[in-house]
Design a protein around this motif. Sequence first.
Motif, PDB file in Angstrom:
ATOM      1  N   LEU A 125       0.848  -1.186   0.000  1.00 38.76           N
ATOM      2  CA  LEU A 125       0.000   0.000   0.000  1.00 38.76           C
ATOM      3  C   LEU A 125       0.885   1.238   0.000  1.00 38.76           C
ATOM      4  CD1 LEU A 125      -2.750   1.442   0.280  1.00 38.76           C
ATOM      5  CD2 LEU A 125      -2.509   1.187   2.764  1.00 38.76           C
ATOM      6  N   VAL A 126       0.671   2.104  -0.980  1.00 38.01           N
ATOM      7  CA  VAL A 126       1.385   3.381  -1.058  1.00 38.01           C
ATOM      8  C   VAL A 126       0.352   4.482  -0.861  1.00 38.01           C
ATOM      9  CG1 VAL A 126       2.827   4.894  -2.453  1.00 38.01           C
ATOM     10  CG2 VAL A 126       3.062   2.413  -2.661  1.00 38.01           C
ATOM     11  N   ARG A 127       0.571   5.315   0.149  1.00 38.04           N
ATOM     12  CA  ARG A 127      -0.432   6.330   0.494  1.00 38.04           C
ATOM     13  C   ARG A 127       0.114   7.733   0.291  1.00 38.04           C
ATOM     14  NH1 ARG A 127      -3.759   6.834   6.243  1.00 38.04           N
ATOM     15  NH2 ARG A 127      -4.747   8.858   5.809  1.00 38.04           N
ATOM     16  N   LEU A 128      -0.685   8.561  -0.378  1.00 36.57           N
ATOM     17  CA  LEU A 128      -0.396   9.989  -0.503  1.00 36.57           C
ATOM     18  C   LEU A 128      -1.501  10.748   0.222  1.00 36.57           C
ATOM     19  CD1 LEU A 128       1.101  12.439  -1.694  1.00 36.57           C
ATOM     20  CD2 LEU A 128      -0.363  12.241  -3.711  1.00 36.57           C
ATOM     21  N   GLN A 129      -1.149  11.403   1.315  1.00 36.04           N
ATOM     22  CA  GLN A 129      -2.116  12.211   2.063  1.00 36.04           C
ATOM     23  C   GLN A 129      -2.127  13.613   1.480  1.00 36.04           C
ATOM     24  OE1 GLN A 129      -4.314  11.423   4.702  1.00 36.04           O
ATOM     25  NE2 GLN A 129      -5.032  13.456   4.103  1.00 36.04           N
ATOM     26  N   ASP A 169       8.175  -2.671  -8.251  1.00 32.12           N
ATOM     27  CA  ASP A 169       8.491  -3.929  -8.931  1.00 32.12           C
ATOM     28  C   ASP A 169       7.304  -4.880  -8.967  1.00 32.12           C
ATOM     29  OD1 ASP A 169      11.091  -3.091  -9.355  1.00 32.12           O
ATOM     30  OD2 ASP A 169      11.838  -3.952  -7.487  1.00 32.12           O
ATOM     31  N   VAL A 170       6.313  -4.649  -8.132  1.00 33.09           N
ATOM     32  CA  VAL A 170       5.092  -5.455  -8.110  1.00 33.09           C
ATOM     33  C   VAL A 170       3.907  -4.497  -8.126  1.00 33.09           C
ATOM     34  CG1 VAL A 170       6.142  -7.395  -6.885  1.00 33.09           C
ATOM     35  CG2 VAL A 170       5.096  -5.531  -5.585  1.00 33.09           C
ATOM     36  N   PRO A 171       2.735  -4.952  -8.582  1.00 37.67           N
ATOM     37  CA  PRO A 171       1.566  -4.063  -8.564  1.00 37.67           C
ATOM     38  C   PRO A 171       1.257  -3.608  -7.139  1.00 37.67           C
ATOM     39  CG  PRO A 171       1.132  -6.019  -9.902  1.00 37.67           C
ATOM     40  CD  PRO A 171       2.423  -6.274  -9.192  1.00 37.67           C
ATOM     41  N   ALA A 172       0.994  -2.330  -6.993  1.00 36.58           N
ATOM     42  CA  ALA A 172       0.709  -1.758  -5.682  1.00 36.58           C
ATOM     43  C   ALA A 172      -0.726  -1.263  -5.634  1.00 36.58           C
ATOM     44  CB  ALA A 172       1.674  -0.612  -5.386  1.00 36.58           C
ATOM     45  N   VAL A 173      -1.170  -0.919  -4.435  1.00 37.52           N
ATOM     46  CA  VAL A 173      -2.421  -0.186  -4.261  1.00 37.52           C
ATOM     47  C   VAL A 173      -2.029   1.233  -3.890  1.00 37.52           C
ATOM     48  CG1 VAL A 173      -4.519   0.085  -2.905  1.00 37.52           C
ATOM     49  CG2 VAL A 173      -3.764  -2.202  -3.569  1.00 37.52           C
ATOM     50  N   LEU A 174      -2.414   2.189  -4.729  1.00 38.65           N
ATOM     51  CA  LEU A 174      -2.078   3.593  -4.504  1.00 38.65           C
ATOM     52  C   LEU A 174      -3.302   4.311  -3.949  1.00 38.65           C
ATOM     53  CD1 LEU A 174      -0.377   6.179  -4.750  1.00 38.65           C
ATOM     54  CD2 LEU A 174      -1.084   6.310  -7.161  1.00 38.65           C
ATOM     55  N   LEU A 175      -3.184   4.813  -2.743  1.00 39.63           N
ATOM     56  CA  LEU A 175      -4.257   5.572  -2.099  1.00 39.63           C
ATOM     57  C   LEU A 175      -3.922   7.048  -2.151  1.00 39.63           C
ATOM     58  CD1 LEU A 175      -6.784   5.973  -0.323  1.00 39.63           C
ATOM     59  CD2 LEU A 175      -5.329   5.504   1.671  1.00 39.63           C
ATOM     60  N   ILE A 176      -4.751   7.820  -2.850  1.00 41.31           N
ATOM     61  CA  ILE A 176      -4.633   9.283  -2.869  1.00 41.31           C
ATOM     62  C   ILE A 176      -5.738   9.788  -1.953  1.00 41.31           C
ATOM     63  CG2 ILE A 176      -4.573  11.351  -4.308  1.00 41.31           C
ATOM     64  CD1 ILE A 176      -3.814   9.580  -6.672  1.00 41.31           C
ATOM     65  N   ARG A 209       6.711   6.205  -6.603  1.00 44.94           N
ATOM     66  CA  ARG A 209       6.983   4.899  -6.001  1.00 44.94           C
ATOM     67  C   ARG A 209       5.949   3.870  -6.455  1.00 44.94           C
ATOM     68  NH1 ARG A 209       7.592   7.333  -0.907  1.00 44.94           N
ATOM     69  NH2 ARG A 209       5.846   6.121  -0.114  1.00 44.94           N
ATOM     70  N   ALA A 210       4.704   4.281  -6.534  1.00 44.06           N
ATOM     71  CA  ALA A 210       3.650   3.357  -6.962  1.00 44.06           C
ATOM     72  C   ALA A 210       3.810   2.992  -8.432  1.00 44.06           C
ATOM     73  CB  ALA A 210       2.278   3.970  -6.714  1.00 44.06           C
TER      74      ALA A 210
END
Length: 298
Positions: free
Chosen positions: A52-56, A134-141, A129-130
Motif C-alpha cells: 500500500l502506497v499512500r499519498l495524504q 516492482d510489483v503491482p501496488a495499491v495507490l491511495l490518494i 513509487r507506486a
Amino acid sequence: MLQRTGYLADARLALTAWLALALDKPVMIEGPAGVGKTDLARALAEALGRPLVRLQCYEGLDEGKALYEWDYAKQMLYTQLLRDAVAQTTQGAASLGEAVDRISSERAQTGGDDAFFSMRFLIARPLLRALTSDVPAVLLIDEVDRADPEFEAFLLEILAERQVTIPELGTIRAEHPPLVLLTTNATRDMTDALRRRCLHAFVDYPPPSRELAILELRVPGISKALASELARVVHEVRKLDLRKAPSIAETIDWARALVLLGASALDPELARATLGALVKHEEDRAKVEGQWEKLTKL
C-alpha cells in the motif's frame, strides 16, 4: 476476500472494487468522514497481497512532495567527485584532445552513467513509487479534495495513462500499473475531467444490521445484545444535529471501551460515562445526553 481482512463492504462497493481491477480503472470514493473509505485501500492491499502506497493530500501539495524531487545535496557531492576524477584522469595529458580522449575512454569503461539528472539522483515520492514498483501496488490518494484544484490537473496523466512525465528524464510508464483509489469528503467539488477518468463509489454510514456485523467482526468478546443495542443507538445518534456525527471507527472504540469495562448489555450509566469515545465535542455530548431516554427507548 475483503471480509477476511476485517472489512465488510456492501455488494455495490465490492463490485466496484472488482471492476476497478478488471478494467484497470481508478476509483473515486466519496462519502462522509469516518465511513471506511481509507480503510478500503488497506483492506484491498491486504486481500490482494500488494504493498500500500499512500499519498495524504493537503492544501499546497505539489510535485515535490507527491511525485519526485531531485537530491541536490547528492548532486553537488557527485559534482565534486566528478571534478576530482576528471582532474586525476587528465593529469599529464599533453593536449586538450588527449584529455578528452582519456575522459571518453574512462566513461566507456565505467558505463558512462554520469548524467547529472538521472534516476540515481531522484527521490521518489508516493506517486512515483507506486508507478515504478516492482510489483503491482495499491495507490491511495487520500482526501484529494483537500489539495488545490491545480493538483487535480497534475493527476490526470497518471490516472488515464499510468505514466508521468519528468522534464529531465522524459516519460516514465508503469510496468505494473497500480490499483488507484482516490477518497474525498466532498469539502469541494471534483472536476469533471477527474471524474471521467474514474469509477465512482459512494460510501455512507452503514445501516444498523451491517454496523452490528462490523462490531461483531472487529470487537472480540462483544455480546450479541450489546452489539445490537450499540448499532441501533449510534444509528439514532447520527440523526441528531451534531457538529460531528460518530464514525464507524468511533462506534468500534465505544464498543471496545464498554467490553473492557465488562458490559454485556447497554448499561445507561456506563454508556454515558464512556460517551467520550463516541462524540468528540462537548455540545454534541450534551445533545446526546439530553436525548438519551428517547435514543435508548426507540
